[in-house]
Design an enzyme around this catalytic site. Sequence first.
Site, PDB file in Angstrom:
ATOM      1  N   ARG A  18      -9.677   0.971   8.623  1.00 29.32           N
ATOM      2  CA  ARG A  18      -9.241  -0.387   8.926  1.00 29.32           C
ATOM      3  C   ARG A  18     -10.297  -1.159   9.695  1.00 29.32           C
ATOM      4  O   ARG A  18     -10.070  -2.322  10.042  1.00 29.32           O
ATOM      5  CB  ARG A  18      -7.997  -0.312   9.789  1.00 29.32           C
ATOM      6  CG  ARG A  18      -6.724  -0.660   9.088  1.00 29.32           C
ATOM      7  CD  ARG A  18      -5.638  -0.412  10.094  1.00 29.32           C
ATOM      8  NE  ARG A  18      -4.453  -1.135   9.823  1.00 29.32           N
ATOM      9  CZ  ARG A  18      -3.389  -0.612   9.230  1.00 29.32           C
ATOM     10  NH1 ARG A  18      -3.409   0.611   8.799  1.00 29.32           N
ATOM     11  NH2 ARG A  18      -2.322  -1.334   9.077  1.00 29.32           N
ATOM     12  N   ARG A  39      11.335  -1.815  11.558  1.00 32.31           N
ATOM     13  CA  ARG A  39      10.201  -1.440  12.413  1.00 32.31           C
ATOM     14  C   ARG A  39       9.992  -2.516  13.464  1.00 32.31           C
ATOM     15  O   ARG A  39      10.060  -3.700  13.178  1.00 32.31           O
ATOM     16  CB  ARG A  39       8.931  -1.309  11.554  1.00 32.31           C
ATOM     17  CG  ARG A  39       8.773   0.052  10.937  1.00 32.31           C
ATOM     18  CD  ARG A  39       7.659   0.158   9.936  1.00 32.31           C
ATOM     19  NE  ARG A  39       6.393  -0.430  10.310  1.00 32.31           N
ATOM     20  CZ  ARG A  39       5.285  -0.338   9.563  1.00 32.31           C
ATOM     21  NH1 ARG A  39       5.308   0.323   8.422  1.00 32.31           N
ATOM     22  NH2 ARG A  39       4.163  -0.902   9.952  1.00 32.31           N
ATOM     23  N   ARG A  85      11.888  -5.886   5.367  1.00 31.13           N
ATOM     24  CA  ARG A  85      11.682  -4.438   5.176  1.00 31.13           C
ATOM     25  C   ARG A  85      12.632  -3.634   6.065  1.00 31.13           C
ATOM     26  O   ARG A  85      12.829  -3.947   7.235  1.00 31.13           O
ATOM     27  CB  ARG A  85      10.240  -4.062   5.514  1.00 31.13           C
ATOM     28  CG  ARG A  85      10.035  -2.546   5.472  1.00 31.13           C
ATOM     29  CD  ARG A  85       8.598  -2.135   5.392  1.00 31.13           C
ATOM     30  NE  ARG A  85       7.802  -2.602   6.501  1.00 31.13           N
ATOM     31  CZ  ARG A  85       6.485  -2.396   6.610  1.00 31.13           C
ATOM     32  NH1 ARG A  85       5.848  -1.759   5.644  1.00 31.13           N
ATOM     33  NH2 ARG A  85       5.829  -2.853   7.640  1.00 31.13           N
ATOM     34  N   ARG A 129      -0.535  -9.080  13.468  1.00 31.14           N
ATOM     35  CA  ARG A 129      -1.095  -8.079  12.539  1.00 31.14           C
ATOM     36  C   ARG A 129      -1.943  -8.756  11.460  1.00 31.14           C
ATOM     37  O   ARG A 129      -2.975  -8.233  11.052  1.00 31.14           O
ATOM     38  CB  ARG A 129       0.040  -7.274  11.894  1.00 31.14           C
ATOM     39  CG  ARG A 129       0.651  -6.267  12.860  1.00 31.14           C
ATOM     40  CD  ARG A 129       1.989  -5.766  12.374  1.00 31.14           C
ATOM     41  NE  ARG A 129       1.923  -4.971  11.180  1.00 31.14           N
ATOM     42  CZ  ARG A 129       2.974  -4.706  10.401  1.00 31.14           C
ATOM     43  NH1 ARG A 129       4.163  -5.198  10.703  1.00 31.14           N
ATOM     44  NH2 ARG A 129       2.827  -3.953   9.332  1.00 31.14           N
ATOM     45  N   LYS A 177       0.840  -1.214   0.000  1.00 27.46           N
ATOM     46  CA  LYS A 177       0.000   0.000   0.000  1.00 27.46           C
ATOM     47  C   LYS A 177       0.870   1.258   0.000  1.00 27.46           C
ATOM     48  O   LYS A 177       0.677   2.163  -0.805  1.00 27.46           O
ATOM     49  CB  LYS A 177      -0.928   0.032   1.243  1.00 27.46           C
ATOM     50  CG  LYS A 177      -1.843  -1.164   1.370  1.00 27.46           C
ATOM     51  CD  LYS A 177      -2.739  -1.068   2.585  1.00 27.46           C
ATOM     52  CE  LYS A 177      -2.032  -1.116   3.931  1.00 27.46           C
ATOM     53  NZ  LYS A 177      -1.338  -2.387   4.208  1.00 27.46           N
TER      54      LYS A 177
HETATM   55  P1  AP5 Z   1       4.900  -1.587   2.017  1.00 24.87           P
HETATM   56  O1  AP5 Z   1       4.604  -0.797   0.793  1.00 24.87           O
HETATM   57  O2  AP5 Z   1       5.569  -0.903   3.145  1.00 24.87           O
HETATM   58  O3  AP5 Z   1       3.561  -2.343   2.489  1.00 24.87           O
HETATM   59  P2  AP5 Z   1       2.277  -1.775   3.225  1.00 24.87           P
HETATM   60  O4  AP5 Z   1       1.093  -2.456   2.625  1.00 24.87           O
HETATM   61  O5  AP5 Z   1       2.282  -0.276   3.237  1.00 24.87           O
HETATM   62  O6  AP5 Z   1       2.549  -2.408   4.643  1.00 24.87           O
HETATM   63  P3  AP5 Z   1       2.581  -1.796   6.113  1.00 24.87           P
HETATM   64  O7  AP5 Z   1       3.222  -2.856   6.953  1.00 24.87           O
HETATM   65  O8  AP5 Z   1       3.212  -0.432   6.173  1.00 24.87           O
HETATM   66  O9  AP5 Z   1       1.094  -1.676   6.381  1.00 24.87           O
HETATM   67  P4  AP5 Z   1       0.376  -1.853   7.668  1.00 24.87           P
HETATM   68  O10 AP5 Z   1      -0.950  -1.591   7.131  1.00 24.87           O
HETATM   69  O11 AP5 Z   1       0.514  -3.069   8.447  1.00 24.87           O
HETATM   70  O12 AP5 Z   1       1.123  -0.783   8.604  1.00 24.87           O
HETATM   71  P5  AP5 Z   1       0.826   0.748   8.882  1.00 24.87           P
HETATM   72  O13 AP5 Z   1       2.116   1.450   8.852  1.00 24.87           O
HETATM   73  O14 AP5 Z   1      -0.303   1.251   8.052  1.00 24.87           O
HETATM   74  O15 AP5 Z   1       5.759  -2.864   1.580  1.00 24.87           O
HETATM   75  C1  AP5 Z   1       6.281  -3.792   2.523  1.00 24.87           C
HETATM   76  C2  AP5 Z   1       7.670  -4.303   2.085  1.00 24.87           C
HETATM   77  O16 AP5 Z   1       7.554  -5.101   0.909  1.00 24.87           O
HETATM   78  C3  AP5 Z   1       8.676  -3.187   1.745  1.00 24.87           C
HETATM   79  O17 AP5 Z   1       9.954  -3.621   2.142  1.00 24.87           O
HETATM   80  C4  AP5 Z   1       8.596  -3.062   0.227  1.00 24.87           C
HETATM   81  O18 AP5 Z   1       9.809  -2.614  -0.336  1.00 24.87           O
HETATM   82  C5  AP5 Z   1       8.273  -4.499  -0.155  1.00 24.87           C
HETATM   83  N1  AP5 Z   1       7.357  -4.588  -1.292  1.00 24.87           N
HETATM   84  C6  AP5 Z   1       6.235  -3.908  -1.503  1.00 24.87           C
HETATM   85  N2  AP5 Z   1       5.627  -4.318  -2.641  1.00 24.87           N
HETATM   86  C7  AP5 Z   1       6.399  -5.304  -3.142  1.00 24.87           C
HETATM   87  C8  AP5 Z   1       6.315  -6.141  -4.290  1.00 24.87           C
HETATM   88  N3  AP5 Z   1       5.296  -6.102  -5.153  1.00 24.87           N
HETATM   89  N4  AP5 Z   1       7.294  -7.033  -4.495  1.00 24.87           N
HETATM   90  C9  AP5 Z   1       8.311  -7.138  -3.632  1.00 24.87           C
HETATM   91  N5  AP5 Z   1       8.460  -6.376  -2.518  1.00 24.87           N
HETATM   92  C10 AP5 Z   1       7.509  -5.471  -2.274  1.00 24.87           C
HETATM   93  O19 AP5 Z   1       0.266   0.650  10.389  1.00 24.87           O
HETATM   94  C11 AP5 Z   1       1.111   0.282  11.461  1.00 24.87           C
HETATM   95  C12 AP5 Z   1       0.279   0.201  12.734  1.00 24.87           C
HETATM   96  O20 AP5 Z   1      -0.324   1.491  13.017  1.00 24.87           O
HETATM   97  C13 AP5 Z   1      -0.918  -0.775  12.698  1.00 24.87           C
HETATM   98  O21 AP5 Z   1      -0.547  -2.101  12.999  1.00 24.87           O
HETATM   99  C14 AP5 Z   1      -1.836  -0.160  13.780  1.00 24.87           C
HETATM  100  O22 AP5 Z   1      -1.355  -0.468  15.065  1.00 24.87           O
HETATM  101  C15 AP5 Z   1      -1.635   1.340  13.563  1.00 24.87           C
HETATM  102  N6  AP5 Z   1      -2.616   1.879  12.605  1.00 24.87           N
HETATM  103  C16 AP5 Z   1      -2.353   2.403  11.372  1.00 24.87           C
HETATM  104  N7  AP5 Z   1      -3.493   2.777  10.778  1.00 24.87           N
HETATM  105  C17 AP5 Z   1      -4.500   2.485  11.653  1.00 24.87           C
HETATM  106  C18 AP5 Z   1      -5.908   2.621  11.592  1.00 24.87           C
HETATM  107  N8  AP5 Z   1      -6.532   3.130  10.507  1.00 24.87           N
HETATM  108  N9  AP5 Z   1      -6.641   2.201  12.663  1.00 24.87           N
HETATM  109  C19 AP5 Z   1      -6.042   1.695  13.764  1.00 24.87           C
HETATM  110  N10 AP5 Z   1      -4.702   1.534  13.873  1.00 24.87           N
HETATM  111  C20 AP5 Z   1      -3.950   1.932  12.826  1.00 24.87           C
END
Ligand code: AP5
Length: 210
Positions: A88, A153, A122, A164, A13
């Site tokens: 979410r 992270r 990552r 997660r 994402k």
């Molecule tokens: P990346 O692009 O970083 O993936 P992502 O989908 O953004 O994953 P996140 O782990 O950041 O999402 P998340 O939703 O768990 O965490 P968030 O920060 O929102 O890609 C991941 C890796 O793969 C990278 O190394 C990249 O280079 C690689 N990659 C990507 N695409 C690839 C491909 N096609 N091929 C190969 N490699 C690839 O949230 C963190 C925490 O915050 C949550 O757990 C929660 O506690 C809190 N939080 C955030 N939002 C909310 C909400 N709305 N409500 C409640 N709590 C929330």
Amino acid sequence: MRMIFLGPPGAGKGTHAARVMQLYGIPQISTGDMLRQAIRAQTPLGLEAKRYIDAGELVPDEVVIGMVRERLAQQDCQLGYILDGFPRTVAQAEALAVFAPIDLVLNIDVLDEQIIRRLSGRRVCPGCNGTFHLATLADAHTCPTCSAQLVQRKDDEPATVLNRLRVYREQTQPLIDYYRARGLLKTVSGEGSIEESFDNVRRALGLAQA
Ligand code: AP5
């Protein structure tokens, strides 16, 4: 264009939203990034959020909803936005529907084994906020963009990643049906390389090939 990028942790994402942001000239609004910024600044919100994030649990709805409502009221969101990681829960989606219109929800689909591989490799840059993967880094410790020291992270540790994924299935996956029922959902495969899956994103958004 007002979009939501939906998908499990590690679906890509953030990676794809950053590229689409450049192409459309609209802000990427990542609730994860906003919460991590609040943790770094040691604000009361950050201190509350930290214990949920470190455990791989969701931060309470009312905290996140208030944060996004404030952000979307800012001037740079008037022409559109990409919501990355919000909503979410169904409660967050219902709240969003009251204060912000949505044109499209892009659901990025990736298998669990792939997610675990991606998150364990990552590395993120505290300097420029870049996201990288060990498999594509020449130097595992240094940011290729700004030369700052890369970090892992805390919520990318294996036990937290499994939690997660569980939280995603229980609380976020129901949004797929929620938005499908409203005629807003497009699903793309996020498998394959970053370039391959970005081509799927681009096609779904009707963007021309670079
Ligand atoms: P990346 O692009 O970083 O993936 P992502 O989908 O953004 O994953 P996140 O782990 O950041 O999402 P998340 O939703 O768990 O965490 P968030 O920060 O929102 O890609 C991941 C890796 O793969 C990278 O190394 C990249 O280079 C690689 N990659 C990507 N695409 C690839 C491909 N096609 N091929 C190969 N490699 C690839 O949230 C963190 C925490 O915050 C949550 O757990 C929660 O506690 C809190 N939080 C955030 N939002 C909310 C909400 N709305 N409500 C409640 N709590 C929330």
